[in-house]
Scaffold this motif. Structure first.
Motif, PDB file in Angstrom:
ATOM      1  N   CYS A  36       0.819  -1.215   0.000  1.00 27.14           N
ATOM      2  CA  CYS A  36       0.000   0.000   0.000  1.00 27.14           C
ATOM      3  C   CYS A  36       0.852   1.264   0.000  1.00 27.14           C
ATOM      4  O   CYS A  36       1.999   1.265   0.445  1.00 27.14           O
ATOM      5  CB  CYS A  36      -0.904   0.031   1.234  1.00 27.14           C
ATOM      6  SG  CYS A  36      -2.024  -1.365   1.389  1.00 27.14           S
ATOM      7  N   ARG A  37       0.255   2.317  -0.485  1.00 35.15           N
ATOM      8  CA  ARG A  37       0.798   3.661  -0.316  1.00 35.15           C
ATOM      9  C   ARG A  37      -0.130   4.446   0.601  1.00 35.15           C
ATOM     10  O   ARG A  37      -1.318   4.131   0.700  1.00 35.15           O
ATOM     11  CB  ARG A  37       0.929   4.381  -1.659  1.00 35.15           C
ATOM     12  CG  ARG A  37       1.966   3.746  -2.586  1.00 35.15           C
ATOM     13  CD  ARG A  37       2.181   4.581  -3.834  1.00 35.15           C
ATOM     14  NE  ARG A  37       3.151   3.961  -4.718  1.00 35.15           N
ATOM     15  CZ  ARG A  37       4.469   4.140  -4.616  1.00 35.15           C
ATOM     16  NH1 ARG A  37       4.960   4.936  -3.674  1.00 35.15           N
ATOM     17  NH2 ARG A  37       5.291   3.551  -5.465  1.00 35.15           N
ATOM     18  N   ALA A  38       0.428   5.449   1.274  1.00 39.21           N
ATOM     19  CA  ALA A  38      -0.382   6.279   2.168  1.00 39.21           C
ATOM     20  C   ALA A  38      -0.941   7.456   1.379  1.00 39.21           C
ATOM     21  O   ALA A  38      -0.249   8.043   0.546  1.00 39.21           O
ATOM     22  CB  ALA A  38       0.457   6.782   3.334  1.00 39.21           C
ATOM     23  N   LYS A  39      -2.194   7.792   1.608  1.00 34.63           N
ATOM     24  CA  LYS A  39      -2.820   8.903   0.902  1.00 34.63           C
ATOM     25  C   LYS A  39      -2.132  10.214   1.264  1.00 34.63           C
ATOM     26  O   LYS A  39      -1.568  10.375   2.346  1.00 34.63           O
ATOM     27  CB  LYS A  39      -4.307   8.976   1.252  1.00 34.63           C
ATOM     28  CG  LYS A  39      -5.123   7.802   0.702  1.00 34.63           C
ATOM     29  CD  LYS A  39      -6.615   8.032   0.877  1.00 34.63           C
ATOM     30  CE  LYS A  39      -7.097   9.162  -0.021  1.00 34.63           C
ATOM     31  NZ  LYS A  39      -8.566   9.324   0.051  1.00 34.63           N
ATOM     32  N   ILE A  57      -7.536   0.070   4.836  1.00 33.79           N
ATOM     33  CA  ILE A  57      -7.031   0.201   3.479  1.00 33.79           C
ATOM     34  C   ILE A  57      -8.171   0.069   2.471  1.00 33.79           C
ATOM     35  O   ILE A  57      -9.204  -0.563   2.740  1.00 33.79           O
ATOM     36  CB  ILE A  57      -5.940  -0.846   3.158  1.00 33.79           C
ATOM     37  CG1 ILE A  57      -6.518  -2.265   3.099  1.00 33.79           C
ATOM     38  CG2 ILE A  57      -4.803  -0.758   4.152  1.00 33.79           C
ATOM     39  CD1 ILE A  57      -5.542  -3.296   2.544  1.00 33.79           C
ATOM     40  N   ASP A  58      -7.972   0.712   1.336  1.00 34.42           N
ATOM     41  CA  ASP A  58      -8.853   0.593   0.194  1.00 34.42           C
ATOM     42  C   ASP A  58      -8.144  -0.293  -0.824  1.00 34.42           C
ATOM     43  O   ASP A  58      -7.069   0.057  -1.314  1.00 34.42           O
ATOM     44  CB  ASP A  58      -9.123   1.984  -0.389  1.00 34.42           C
ATOM     45  CG  ASP A  58     -10.114   1.956  -1.538  1.00 34.42           C
ATOM     46  OD1 ASP A  58     -10.794   0.924  -1.707  1.00 34.42           O
ATOM     47  OD2 ASP A  58     -10.200   2.963  -2.263  1.00 34.42           O
ATOM     48  N   LEU A  60      -7.111  -1.771  -4.169  1.00 34.23           N
ATOM     49  CA  LEU A  60      -7.122  -1.319  -5.553  1.00 34.23           C
ATOM     50  C   LEU A  60      -7.071  -2.481  -6.532  1.00 34.23           C
ATOM     51  O   LEU A  60      -7.671  -2.428  -7.608  1.00 34.23           O
ATOM     52  CB  LEU A  60      -5.936  -0.382  -5.816  1.00 34.23           C
ATOM     53  CG  LEU A  60      -5.834   0.861  -4.942  1.00 34.23           C
ATOM     54  CD1 LEU A  60      -4.589   1.665  -5.300  1.00 34.23           C
ATOM     55  CD2 LEU A  60      -7.079   1.739  -5.089  1.00 34.23           C
ATOM     56  N   ASN A  68      -4.409   1.284  -0.956  1.00 30.07           N
ATOM     57  CA  ASN A  68      -4.051   2.568  -0.351  1.00 30.07           C
ATOM     58  C   ASN A  68      -4.454   2.566   1.114  1.00 30.07           C
ATOM     59  O   ASN A  68      -5.529   2.058   1.461  1.00 30.07           O
ATOM     60  CB  ASN A  68      -4.780   3.730  -1.045  1.00 30.07           C
ATOM     61  CG  ASN A  68      -4.120   4.131  -2.356  1.00 30.07           C
ATOM     62  OD1 ASN A  68      -2.920   3.926  -2.537  1.00 30.07           O
ATOM     63  ND2 ASN A  68      -4.905   4.701  -3.267  1.00 30.07           N
ATOM     64  N   ILE A  70      -6.077   4.478   3.876  1.00 23.89           N
ATOM     65  CA  ILE A  70      -6.984   5.629   3.872  1.00 23.89           C
ATOM     66  C   ILE A  70      -7.207   6.206   5.268  1.00 23.89           C
ATOM     67  O   ILE A  70      -7.656   7.347   5.407  1.00 23.89           O
ATOM     68  CB  ILE A  70      -8.329   5.267   3.219  1.00 23.89           C
ATOM     69  CG1 ILE A  70      -8.983   4.080   3.933  1.00 23.89           C
ATOM     70  CG2 ILE A  70      -8.130   4.955   1.742  1.00 23.89           C
ATOM     71  CD1 ILE A  70     -10.378   3.739   3.393  1.00 23.89           C
TER      72      ILE A  70
END
Length: 313
Positions: A36-39, A57-58, A60, A68, A70
């Motif tokens: 994941c990446r952080a928003k 997390i969302d 994808l 991501n 969230i």
């Protein structure tokens, strides 16, 4: 979907989903971990996700396990060194022999954890080559000070069951100097070997650093260990000299016998702590380390005073 950050590297966070925890002792299948990446909102709010954080997390891409972060759930605790969240306790691993333990370094670690409000525990490894029974002496010294202490052998498996009980149901940060068998002990706690172990230099009796970043390893439902890079030195946290004694829990029972309420337990007469050391009630090894660290704090204070005097001229 909710999970816990188990590793963070180069802006990527690897999140282990809580509802998909593996069976106790099982190596985590890659499918349970989302990259994941952080928003951007976290940067705007000056928030940085940490290893140990519980997050939402969302997803994808379910097939590639991408997502991501969230939101972050509230933290129960946060450590500065190492920079991790939601840790319940800290375990430091030293070897009994090859190399012999550096007790000054061990005490520094325990002080650092106490200053951050985390309970410290100790594991002495390599009982299989402890020919003179030193490990049991070390265990008794630190258990008498109030620390949970265990002696193990990563090679034979001796004592690993007791260590597992100490870790059960907790998130534990694990640290130790290079060459003490830290990675080997952690491997023993799992059914599958997932960590690279280092070689010990014959000349200097120190190991290669095999852990280069902090990483959570799931041992079972609700049980994690956080492996951190090895260390060879530790600076004392910013303590006042008078605060150092509070990091030595065994002093507490004897401080009431000190003549002076602000006794440093160094040079004052009629000191309850010094008398307890003389009578063998407090470990001489621990007290000698206390004196060395007290003088180090004192020297640092004098150095700061000198620097401030030069500034004001």
């Amino acid at each position: 979907m909710q999970g816990r950050i188990i590793k963070g590297i180069g802006g990527l966070y690897y999140v282990h989903c809580r509802e998909e925890l593996g069976q106790e002792g099982a190596k985590l299948p890659a499918a349970e971990i989302y990259e994941c990446r952080a928003k951007g909102i976290f940067r705007k709010e000056n928030l940085r996700p940490l290893v140990g954080d519980e997050v939402e997390i969302d997803v994808l891409d379910e097939e590639k396990k991408l997502g991501n972060i969230i939101s972050m759930l509230p933290r129960r605790s946060e450590l500065v060194r190492p920079a991790v969240a939601n840790v319940d306790q800290a375990l430091v691993i030293f070897s009994i022999v090859s190399p012999r333990p550096n007790f000054n370094l061990l005490d520094r670690f325990l002080i650092m954890m106490a200053e951050q409000g985390v309970a410290g525990m100790i594991c002495f490894n390599k009982t299989d080559i402890d020919e003179d029974g030193s490990g049991e002496k070390y265990r008794q010294i630190y258990e008498s000070c109030g620390y949970s202490t265990v002696c193990v052998s990563a090679r034979s498996g001796e004592g690993i069951g007791g260590l597992q009980k100490m870790l059960s149901g907790k998130i534990t940060t694990v640290a130790g100097p290079s060459g003490v068998g830290k990675s080997s002990v952690i491997n023993c706690l799992q059914s599958n070997i997932v960590m690279e172990t280092g070689e010990i230099s014959v000349k200097i009796q120190r190991g290669k650093h095999t852990t280069r970043h902090s990483e959570l390893i799931a041992l079972g439902a609700g049980t994690y260990i956080l492996d951190t890079p090895g260390f060879s030195s530790l600076n004392l946290p910013k303590l006042e000299r008078g605060e150092l004694a509070s990091c030595y829990p065994e002093f507490g029972a004897y401080e009431k016998y000190c003549r002076f309420t602000d006794c440093s337990h160094i040079g004052e007469p009629h000191c309850g702590v010094k008398e307890a050391v003389a009578e063998g009630m407090i470990s001489r090894l621990r007290y000698d380390n206390y004196c060395l660290l007290y003088k180090e704090l004192e020297a640092g204070l004098q150095q700061n005073r000198g620097a401030n005097t030069k500034k004001n001229r």
